[in-house]
Design an enzyme around this catalytic site. Structure first.
Site, PDB file in Angstrom:
ATOM      1  N   CYS A 187     -36.566  -1.803 -14.408  1.00 29.68           N
ATOM      2  CA  CYS A 187     -35.050  -1.782 -15.196  1.00 29.68           C
ATOM      3  C   CYS A 187     -35.322  -2.306 -16.447  1.00 29.68           C
ATOM      4  O   CYS A 187     -35.993  -3.357 -16.787  1.00 29.68           O
ATOM      5  CB  CYS A 187     -34.341  -2.670 -14.315  1.00 29.68           C
ATOM      6  SG  CYS A 187     -32.714  -2.881 -14.813  1.00 29.68           S
ATOM      7  N   ALA A 214     -26.018  -0.109 -18.195  1.00 27.48           N
ATOM      8  CA  ALA A 214     -26.725  -1.697 -18.387  1.00 27.48           C
ATOM      9  C   ALA A 214     -25.755  -2.380 -17.210  1.00 27.48           C
ATOM     10  O   ALA A 214     -24.963  -3.027 -17.325  1.00 27.48           O
ATOM     11  CB  ALA A 214     -26.264  -2.403 -19.660  1.00 27.48           C
TER      12      ALA A 214
HETATM   13  C1  SIN Z   1     -29.124  -1.620 -12.485  1.00 25.97           C
HETATM   14  O1  SIN Z   1     -28.718  -1.515 -11.533  1.00 25.97           O
HETATM   15  O2  SIN Z   1     -28.888  -2.545 -13.525  1.00 25.97           O
HETATM   16  C2  SIN Z   1     -29.931  -0.280 -13.045  1.00 25.97           C
HETATM   17  C3  SIN Z   1     -31.331  -0.446 -12.212  1.00 25.97           C
HETATM   18  C4  SIN Z   1     -32.301   0.143 -13.325  1.00 25.97           C
HETATM   19  O3  SIN Z   1     -32.325   0.517 -14.215  1.00 25.97           O
HETATM   20  O4  SIN Z   1     -33.537  -0.020 -12.586  1.00 25.97           O
END
Ligand code: SIN
Length: 299
Positions: A125, A70
């Protein structure tokens, strides 16, 4: 040796094994290193319109068969990343910028301001409020965001889809209607882990996204479903760790693949997958084109 070069989603790739977004994509030097290690293309960490610190820690925990993260989309903003992209280009392979926004206009603004060989739209995400799958689980928003970026930019547009939905095909069809040059399947699965001594969720954000070997069968099924109905190529990502995994994903219908969590083993994973894939094609007297979607033709 069989040729591994391939044209996918508007890009010419010297081989079909790419670096996935989020892993080693925070600097031009690490992107360049992935290219030098053999990646056929590299995707940056997701970039937004303003700097973001991301979620409080812990932001990553290792669980059975994978990683739970996360991160919360931490990034310096696209305005402060152009130099990193120029450095990454020294690796000699296409540099794809992963971008995110909270609206079609915010995505388009980034696409107008950033130079890259292609954009990968992060509509998937699973753990950032107002971003990612909070837009990307709605087909009409996927279509609108894709259309806005397509109108704002002259480079290929790839759309990274969420598996956290009842029907990923609806999302793929929406991306195609919006003018996407390819879809990328899948991003992480929404998940959590709890510390049984304290009872607290381990991640600072409580829940996050699961990647790694645990999600490979979900990715294979998603790629299979998408590639059987879409006219645009499908790029497979999710738990690919070995050359056998790459063969399976291509048989499911992936025109090329991306590797992320497996890079915990080091940059050598690119060479292992590429040489294994090449030997397999030689042994079977097949081309990449023969392999792509083979499972769909058999069912
Ligand atoms: C993140 O950078 O928080 C992860 C990105 C993602 O899950 O797409």
């Amino acid at each position: 040796m069989p040729s591994l070069s391939v044209h996918v989603g508007g890009l010419d790739l010297c081989n079909p094994v790419l670096l996935a977004a989020g892993i080693l994509g925070t600097t031009g030097a690490s992107l360049c290193r992935a290219a030098e290690a053999g990646a056929g293309g590299v995707v940056t960490k997701s970039l937004g319109s303003v700097p973001r610190a991301g979620h409080p820690g812990p932001t990553i925990v290792q669980v059975e068969c994978g990683l739970l993260n996360a991160m919360g989309l931490p990034n310096p903003s696209y305005r402060d990343f152009q130099d990193e992209i120029e450095t990454a280009r020294k690796g000699g392979v296409p540099v794809i910028a992963s971008i995110f926004g909270s609206s079609a206009e915010e995505f388009a603004q980034i696409a107008r301001g950033l130079r890259a060989d292609a954009f990968e739209l992060n509509l998937s995400c699973p753990h950032a409020e107002k971003y990612g799958s909070e837009l990307g689980r709605y087909p009409d928003l996927v279509e609108a965001v894709t259309g806005a970026v397509k109108a704002a930019s002259s480079v290929p547009i790839w759309v990274k889809l969420t598996p956290n939905t009842a029907d990923i095909l609806e999302l793929g069809l929406a991306a195609q209607r919006g003018g996407a040059d390819a879809v990328v399947a899948i991003n992480t699965l929404k998940a959590m882990a709890i510390d049984i001594e304290t009872g607290y969720p381990i991640l600072g954000n409580r829940f996050g996204g699961l990647s790694g070997q645990a999600i490979k069968p979900v990715a294979v099924r998603s790629v299979y479903d998408l590639s059987s109905r879409l006219e645009i190529p499908v790029i497979g990502v999710g738990g690919i760790t070995t050359w056998e995994d790459a063969v399976e994903m291509i048989m499911a219908g992936a025109s090329c693949i991306q590797v992320g969590t497996a890079l915990m083993k080091g940059y050598g994973v690119f060479e292992e997958i590429i040489s294994g894939l090449s030997r397999y094609l030689e042994r079977k007297s097949m081309t990449l084109e023969d392999l792509c979607g083979m499972a769909g033709r058999r069912s």
